[in-house]
Each structure stands twice: as C-alpha cells, then as structure tokens.
Design a protein around this motif. Structure first.
Motif, PDB file in Angstrom:
ATOM      1  N   ILE A   7      -2.964  -4.326  11.707  1.00 33.31           N
ATOM      2  CA  ILE A   7      -3.507  -2.994  11.459  1.00 33.31           C
ATOM      3  C   ILE A   7      -4.726  -3.145  10.552  1.00 33.31           C
ATOM      4  O   ILE A   7      -4.856  -4.131   9.836  1.00 33.31           O
ATOM      5  N   MET A   8      -5.613  -2.166  10.607  1.00 23.80           N
ATOM      6  CA  MET A   8      -6.833  -2.229   9.814  1.00 23.80           C
ATOM      7  C   MET A   8      -6.673  -1.585   8.444  1.00 23.80           C
ATOM      8  O   MET A   8      -7.270  -2.023   7.474  1.00 23.80           O
ATOM      9  N   GLY A   9      -5.878  -0.571   8.362  1.00 22.84           N
ATOM     10  CA  GLY A   9      -5.761   0.156   7.108  1.00 22.84           C
ATOM     11  C   GLY A   9      -6.823   1.238   7.018  1.00 22.84           C
ATOM     12  O   GLY A   9      -7.535   1.524   7.974  1.00 22.84           O
ATOM     13  N   GLN A  10      -6.945   1.819   5.850  1.00 21.63           N
ATOM     14  CA  GLN A  10      -7.851   2.945   5.652  1.00 21.63           C
ATOM     15  C   GLN A  10      -9.298   2.487   5.494  1.00 21.63           C
ATOM     16  O   GLN A  10      -9.579   1.530   4.775  1.00 21.63           O
ATOM     17  N   LEU A  11     -10.191   3.203   6.150  1.00 22.67           N
ATOM     18  CA  LEU A  11     -11.612   2.885   6.028  1.00 22.67           C
ATOM     19  C   LEU A  11     -12.151   3.220   4.640  1.00 22.67           C
ATOM     20  O   LEU A  11     -13.202   2.725   4.251  1.00 22.67           O
ATOM     21  N   ALA A  12     -11.416   4.012   3.876  1.00 21.28           N
ATOM     22  CA  ALA A  12     -11.824   4.308   2.496  1.00 21.28           C
ATOM     23  C   ALA A  12     -11.827   3.039   1.659  1.00 21.28           C
ATOM     24  O   ALA A  12     -12.438   2.994   0.596  1.00 21.28           O
ATOM     25  N   GLY A  13     -11.181   1.990   2.169  1.00 18.87           N
ATOM     26  CA  GLY A  13     -11.104   0.726   1.458  1.00 18.87           C
ATOM     27  C   GLY A  13     -12.330  -0.150   1.628  1.00 18.87           C
ATOM     28  O   GLY A  13     -12.287  -1.342   1.358  1.00 18.87           O
ATOM     29  N   MET A  14     -13.436   0.425   2.029  1.00 21.25           N
ATOM     30  CA  MET A  14     -14.674  -0.345   2.155  1.00 21.25           C
ATOM     31  C   MET A  14     -15.272  -0.648   0.780  1.00 21.25           C
ATOM     32  O   MET A  14     -16.090  -1.538   0.647  1.00 21.25           O
ATOM     33  N   GLN A  15     -14.874   0.110  -0.225  1.00 24.58           N
ATOM     34  CA  GLN A  15     -15.289  -0.174  -1.598  1.00 24.58           C
ATOM     35  C   GLN A  15     -14.031  -0.460  -2.413  1.00 24.58           C
ATOM     36  O   GLN A  15     -13.013   0.215  -2.258  1.00 24.58           O
ATOM     37  N   ILE A  16     -14.119  -1.436  -3.297  1.00 21.78           N
ATOM     38  CA  ILE A  16     -12.943  -1.846  -4.059  1.00 21.78           C
ATOM     39  C   ILE A  16     -12.400  -0.702  -4.914  1.00 21.78           C
ATOM     40  O   ILE A  16     -11.191  -0.545  -5.063  1.00 21.78           O
ATOM     41  N   VAL A  17     -13.280   0.145  -5.434  1.00 20.15           N
ATOM     42  CA  VAL A  17     -12.819   1.239  -6.304  1.00 20.15           C
ATOM     43  C   VAL A  17     -12.098   2.326  -5.524  1.00 20.15           C
ATOM     44  O   VAL A  17     -11.369   3.123  -6.110  1.00 20.15           O
ATOM     45  N   THR A  18     -12.276   2.364  -4.199  1.00 20.73           N
ATOM     46  CA  THR A  18     -11.570   3.363  -3.387  1.00 20.73           C
ATOM     47  C   THR A  18     -10.442   2.757  -2.575  1.00 20.73           C
ATOM     48  O   THR A  18      -9.789   3.456  -1.801  1.00 20.73           O
ATOM     49  N   THR A  19     -10.198   1.464  -2.742  1.00 22.40           N
ATOM     50  CA  THR A  19      -9.113   0.815  -2.021  1.00 22.40           C
ATOM     51  C   THR A  19      -7.790   1.226  -2.648  1.00 22.40           C
ATOM     52  O   THR A  19      -7.594   1.076  -3.852  1.00 22.40           O
ATOM     53  N   ASP A  20      -6.906   1.737  -1.831  1.00 19.82           N
ATOM     54  CA  ASP A  20      -5.617   2.236  -2.278  1.00 19.82           C
ATOM     55  C   ASP A  20      -4.588   1.104  -2.280  1.00 19.82           C
ATOM     56  O   ASP A  20      -4.477   0.360  -1.309  1.00 19.82           O
ATOM     57  N   GLY A  21      -3.841   0.987  -3.366  1.00 20.52           N
ATOM     58  CA  GLY A  21      -2.835  -0.069  -3.491  1.00 20.52           C
ATOM     59  C   GLY A  21      -1.751   0.013  -2.430  1.00 20.52           C
ATOM     60  O   GLY A  21      -1.278  -1.014  -1.935  1.00 20.52           O
ATOM     61  N   GLN A  22      -1.348   1.223  -2.076  1.00 20.22           N
ATOM     62  CA  GLN A  22      -0.326   1.376  -1.035  1.00 20.22           C
ATOM     63  C   GLN A  22      -0.870   0.946   0.324  1.00 20.22           C
ATOM     64  O   GLN A  22      -0.149   0.358   1.133  1.00 20.22           O
ATOM     65  N   ASP A  23      -2.146   1.225   0.579  1.00 22.83           N
ATOM     66  CA  ASP A  23      -2.761   0.791   1.833  1.00 22.83           C
ATOM     67  C   ASP A  23      -2.814  -0.731   1.888  1.00 22.83           C
ATOM     68  O   ASP A  23      -2.487  -1.337   2.912  1.00 22.83           O
ATOM     69  N   LEU A  24      -3.204  -1.358   0.791  1.00 27.33           N
ATOM     70  CA  LEU A  24      -3.235  -2.816   0.719  1.00 27.33           C
ATOM     71  C   LEU A  24      -1.851  -3.389   1.031  1.00 27.33           C
ATOM     72  O   LEU A  24      -1.710  -4.318   1.833  1.00 27.33           O
ATOM     73  N   ALA A  25      -0.817  -2.823   0.407  1.00 28.82           N
ATOM     74  CA  ALA A  25       0.549  -3.307   0.624  1.00 28.82           C
ATOM     75  C   ALA A  25       0.958  -3.167   2.087  1.00 28.82           C
ATOM     76  O   ALA A  25       1.566  -4.089   2.660  1.00 28.82           O
ATOM     77  N   LYS A  26       0.613  -2.058   2.711  1.00 28.80           N
ATOM     78  CA  LYS A  26       0.976  -1.830   4.114  1.00 28.80           C
ATOM     79  C   LYS A  26       0.261  -2.817   5.035  1.00 28.80           C
ATOM     80  O   LYS A  26       0.872  -3.389   5.939  1.00 28.80           O
ATOM     81  N   VAL A  27      -1.024  -3.040   4.815  1.00 25.70           N
ATOM     82  CA  VAL A  27      -1.794  -3.968   5.642  1.00 25.70           C
ATOM     83  C   VAL A  27      -1.257  -5.387   5.482  1.00 25.70           C
ATOM     84  O   VAL A  27      -1.072  -6.110   6.471  1.00 25.70           O
ATOM     85  N   LEU A  28      -0.981  -5.795   4.261  1.00 25.13           N
ATOM     86  CA  LEU A  28      -0.438  -7.137   4.032  1.00 25.13           C
ATOM     87  C   LEU A  28       0.963  -7.278   4.636  1.00 25.13           C
ATOM     88  O   LEU A  28       1.310  -8.343   5.156  1.00 25.13           O
ATOM     89  N   GLU A  29       1.739  -6.228   4.566  1.00 26.81           N
ATOM     90  CA  GLU A  29       3.095  -6.247   5.143  1.00 26.81           C
ATOM     91  C   GLU A  29       3.041  -6.537   6.640  1.00 26.81           C
ATOM     92  O   GLU A  29       3.763  -7.397   7.148  1.00 26.81           O
ATOM     93  N   VAL A  30       2.191  -5.828   7.351  1.00 23.24           N
ATOM     94  CA  VAL A  30       2.103  -6.003   8.807  1.00 23.24           C
ATOM     95  C   VAL A  30       1.360  -7.284   9.161  1.00 23.24           C
ATOM     96  O   VAL A  30       1.858  -8.123   9.918  1.00 23.24           O
ATOM     97  N   ASN A  31       0.156  -7.435   8.627  1.00 23.18           N
ATOM     98  CA  ASN A  31      -0.721  -8.524   9.063  1.00 23.18           C
ATOM     99  C   ASN A  31      -0.295  -9.897   8.559  1.00 23.18           C
ATOM    100  O   ASN A  31      -0.453 -10.883   9.274  1.00 23.18           O
ATOM    101  N   VAL A  32       0.219  -9.961   7.345  1.00 19.34           N
ATOM    102  CA  VAL A  32       0.560 -11.258   6.758  1.00 19.34           C
ATOM    103  C   VAL A  32       2.061 -11.519   6.807  1.00 19.34           C
ATOM    104  O   VAL A  32       2.504 -12.534   7.351  1.00 19.34           O
TER     105      VAL A  32
END
Length: 172
Positions: A7-32
């Motif tokens: 999965i790609m996750g949220q496009l709001a994560g194009m900047q580190i200050v707008t990257t959501d921790g829950q989105d990061l966790a979800k992407v890592l859960e699926v992809n990694v």
C-alpha cells in the motif's frame, strides 16, 4: 515466492512534518511485516528443499528520491535491504533472492493515488520515462518476476531489477 502486496499510504506524507505516525505504522505493517513473515515461512520450506527463489516488489523509489510519501519510500528501502540480507543468509541453501523496482505501472493504487484514469496514468508514466515508444504495464513486471523466479536466473541474486524505462536517471 513473490512478495507483491503493498500500500502507498497517505499522500499527505510527502513532507516529514505532515507524515502521520499511524499511517507509517500501517504502511510498514503491510509492506514490510507482511513480506517478512511470508518470506520466513517460504524459507522454512525452501531451506529444506535446498532450492528456491524469493522476490520482493520494491519500487524505483529505492533508486530515486523525493517522489513518494515517506512511509512508502521507507518501506520499499527496507524490502531492498532485507533482500540483500537474505541473499547472504539463504544463498547457502541454493535460494536466490531479488527485488523488482517498477515505476509508473498503471495499477488501481496508482490511479487512486493520482486521481487519474488508466490512460492519464499511462501518459504520465511515459512522460517520466527516458525510454519512449512504449508504455509500462503490469505484464512487464510479471515478466520480470517470471524471469527472477525461473531457472534462467538461478545465479542471479541480490539484484534490484529496476523496471522504469530509465525514469530513475531523469530524476537524479
């Protein structure tokens, strides 16, 4: 074994200050984590057989920079690193391990992320690529996977096969 889920996750994560921790966790859960556990179980069988091929779908973000959300980019770099580690560990069992790094494939995920239809995504992918006169599609990635899974590649290991029509050269 072909690890192709992602999965790609949220496009709001194009900047580190707008990257959501829950989105990061979800992407890592699926992809990694998903690829890690599937590989672990496949390796149990393959080490006993003393033969096999393991393939990860990474992405051209492993050779470029700044063109995808941070969570997605992180996950694909992790897969490329895991592929290298596994090459060393599993090579002694006759198992070859590689990754495929496509860019610009017209998939539902790409169409949804870009908010474009199939034709528009294909046009955009063709514009990004250095290679002109052809369009990357799912079959190109499937053919790369078939090669890496076949006996024709039995001595190819630790390859990150970039299938991007030369896109990574243009963005560097």
């Amino acid at each position: 074994m072909f690890n192709n889920a992602g999965i790609m996750g949220q496009l709001a994560g194009m900047q580190i200050v707008t990257t959501d921790g829950q989105d990061l966790a979800k992407v890592l859960e699926v992809n990694v984590r998903g690829a890690f556990h599937c590989t672990k179980h496949a390796a149990r069988v393959m080490t006993g057989e003393k033969r096999g091929a393991i393939i990860f779908t990474a992405n051209s973000v492993t050779t470029t920079f700044g063109n995808a959300p941070h969570a997605y980019t992180t996950s694909k770099h992790v897969l490329a690193g895991l592929m290298k580690n596994l090459t060393v560990e599993l090579g002694g069992y006759g198992i070859w391990v590689n990754s495929i790094s496509p860019d610009g494939v017209t998939t539902p995920m790409a169409m949804n992320a870009l908010g474009l239809d199939r034709r528009a995504v294909q046009k955009l992918g063709s514009q990004w690529a250095s290679l002109k006169g052809t369009v990357l599609d799912e079959n190109d990635v499937a053919e790369a996977a078939l090669y890496l899974a076949s006996d024709e590649s039995k001595f190819v290991s630790e390859l990150n096969l970039v299938v991007d029509g030369g896109y990574n050269l243009k963005s560097a």
